[in-house]
Write an enzyme that holds these catalytic residues in place. Structure first.
Site, mmCIF file in Angstrom:
data_model
loop_
_atom_site.group_PDB
_atom_site.id
_atom_site.type_symbol
_atom_site.label_atom_id
_atom_site.label_comp_id
_atom_site.label_asym_id
_atom_site.label_seq_id
_atom_site.Cartn_x
_atom_site.Cartn_y
_atom_site.Cartn_z
ATOM 1 C CG ASP A 176 -22.389 -15.576 -15.346
ATOM 2 O OD1 ASP A 176 -23.610 -15.818 -15.258
ATOM 3 O OD2 ASP A 176 -21.817 -15.380 -16.438
ATOM 4 C CG HIS A 216 -25.978 -16.728 -17.662
ATOM 5 N ND1 HIS A 216 -25.009 -15.773 -17.471
ATOM 6 C CD2 HIS A 216 -26.520 -16.469 -18.874
ATOM 7 C CE1 HIS A 216 -24.966 -14.968 -18.519
ATOM 8 N NE2 HIS A 216 -25.867 -15.360 -19.384
ATOM 9 C CB SER A 394 -24.480 -14.322 -22.160
ATOM 10 O OG SER A 394 -25.408 -13.561 -21.439
#
Length: 537
Positions: A176, A216, A394
């Site tokens: 990520d 994220h 995601s």
């Protein structure tokens, strides 16, 4: 003045693009035999065990790159080495075209492949007109607190959790953009106190600091490993985790595909079972580097090749389908489009397709996405530990990856391909897949029931019994009375003969001297042949 500013900006862009990105491929690996003689110098025992359990032999791609090649190439004027891949025996470099071309004078260099296809001595491909999108996937957030029951129960995942199949014994590598706060906020305290965090690396910065850079990864990880009683329970709260940063949040460049492959190789090296990646690649800052829909054939892009290679090592790669369903280029990108990647699209709480979820098929007509999970208003944690909702594939990706870890724990004898097959076959649109939902939403209760029945049937056809397994001191080989004799042969992870004997009666064999790990056995009689694995504790 405005005209001058525009001219200056255009000049800077041209200067930036004068620096080309390319992969330099080497002729050979002189150290292959040394690797075969001592594979534990490159791969962990767990990585070897994973291959052996699935009948995957070591090969040249497992051997490291010849270090002297990299050392010599680093002296080339004007060329910077950005990343490397042992699987493809190459390095990713950056520099002026003429400087990169000069490395062909090194005798160990086989060829160069440029990110700009027009430089590869073949017809230039159509440059995509779509604007670059940020590969860490835009998300829609709100502070609507709640719990994660819906995203688990939608797939009947609670059935696995109730049976204590919560990912224990499985390792998930998360690729990520950054994991800010993971080491300090309460939703991940359980992961640390129970020893489920195993390590990580920032391939962009070249450091071990992964608890920085971006939020994220924090949010995606919380879908699997997060735990706040009554608010958030991840789909694999008892799995072990490695965290890898491969996304450069400051630019969109194909070197990130090389970072991704390098991280996948590290995931293999440490023995990971599953890669969860909520990243995607299509367009880049330099439009000459961008992929086109015509490239989505399963094994063209560098990261897609890496994902397929990871599968060939026994891992399962789970990837976000992408959030471009409503754009001019709505198709799934790299590496979700890869042949052996499980691409996950997004649905809402009542199983409806989320309009942002990227669509299929692949350019060569394969079903994509493969499956769907909740990606609209998914329950996640932010970097302050607040439980919130966010939307994007995601999040459907890690929700699915965690459930697969829990499922694989329940039936550990399955291969990676068998796991994927059972998951797909349990999905609600398996008999009628389409370009929005793929095979649909899996039912993990159904997948487990089918898998256990299949395993049971396979066991019933076996003529021979080996107990105990796993074994610490000795094993006993037994069989029905109608078999008069059988040859028992056992091999180690390198395919070397460990033990062989023709047996005429039930036999107890001492294994005290065997190294800890997985061994393959073969028993042959006049009427049947049986193969399997023995685990030495």
């Amino acid at each position: 003045m405005r005209k001058i500013v525009v001219i200056v900006v255009l000049g800077l862009v041209q200067m930036v693009w004068a620096q080309e990105d390319a992969w330099v491929y080497f002729n050979d690996k002189p150290n292959v035999q040394a690797f075969f003689d001592n594979p534990l110098g490159e791969l962990s025992q767990r990585a070897l065990d994973r291959r052996q359990a699935q009948g995957m032999a070591l090969n040249d791609t497992d051997a490291p790159i010849e270090s002297s090649y990299i050392t010599q190439l680093a002296t080339a004027p004007g060329v910077t080495i950005m990343a490397q891949s042992k699987w493809f025996n190459c390095v990713h470099v950056r520099g002026a075209y003429s400087d990169i071309q000069n490395v062909l004078t090194f005798p160990f260099v086989h060829h160069i492949h440029y990110a700009d296809n027009s430089l590869n001595l073949k017809m230039a491909t159509h440059v995509p007109s779509v604007k670059p999108f940020h590969k860490t996937m835009e998300v829609q957030t709100s502070f609507n607190y709640g719990n994660s029951a819906n995203q688990i129960e939608m797939m009947n995942g609670q059935y696995l959790h109730q049976a204590n199949d919560t990912g224990s014994g499985k390792i998930i590598a998360v690729l990520d953009a950054g994991f800010i706060g993971v080491n300090t906020i309460s939703p991940f305290s359980r992961m640390f106190t129970q020893g489920h965090y195993l390590g990580g690396y920032n391939f962009v910065a070249g450091t071990t600091d992964v608890f920085s850079t971006h939020n994220h990864g924090t949010m995606t990880l919380s879908c699997m490993a997060g735990y706040v009683d009554g608010q958030l329970v991840g789909t694999a709260p008892d799995a072990d985790y490695y965290l890898y940063i491969t996304e450069d949040v400051n630019s969109e460049n194909p070197v990130e595909e090389s970072y991704w492959v390098q991280a996948a190789e590290q995931a293999d090296r440490v023995g990971a079972d599953i890669i969860s990646t909520s990243l995607g690649y299509f367009a880049f800052d330099n439009p000459n580097y961008g992929h086109t829909y015509a490239d989505m054939t399963g094994n063209e892009a560098f990261a897609s090749k890496g994902a397929n290679m990871a599968f060939s090592k026994g891992m399962i790669v789970v990837a976000s389908a992408g959030n471009d369903g409503g754009s001019d280029e709505p198709h799934i990108g790299v590496p979700a489009e890869a042949t052996h990647v499980l691409a996950v699209g997004a649905v809402d709480s009542v199983r409806n397709y989320a309009p942002f979820s990227s669509v299929g098929p692949s350019y060569d007509g394969r079903i994509k996405p493969d499956v769907m999970a909740k990606g609209y208003a998914t329950t996640v944690s932010d970097t302050s530990g607040n439980i919130m909702t966010a939307s994007g594939t995601s999040f459907s990706c890690p929700v699915m990856a965690g459930m697969i870890a829990s499922f694989w724990q329940a039936v550990p004898q399955l291969s990676n391909q068998q796991v994927i097959d059972f998951v797909k076959q349990s999905a609600d649109r398996y008999s009628n897949p389409d370009t929005l939902y793929g095979y649909g939403i899996p039912n993990f209760q159904q997948a487990l029931t089918t898998a256990l029945l299949t395993v049971s049937e396979q066991h019933e056809t076996n003529s021979f019994l080996i107990t105990p397994n796993p074994a610490e001191h000795d094993i006993t080989v037994s069989w029905p009375e109608e078999i008069s004799a059988a040859t028992f042969t056992c091999y180690n992870t390198l395919g070397q003969l460990v033990y062989q004997e023709t047996l005429t009666t039930q036999r107890t064999i001492a294994v005290d001297s065997w190294n800890t790990g997985v061994y393959l056995y073969k028993i042959e009689s006049a009427r049947s042949t049986q193969t399997g694995k023995i685990i030495k504790k």
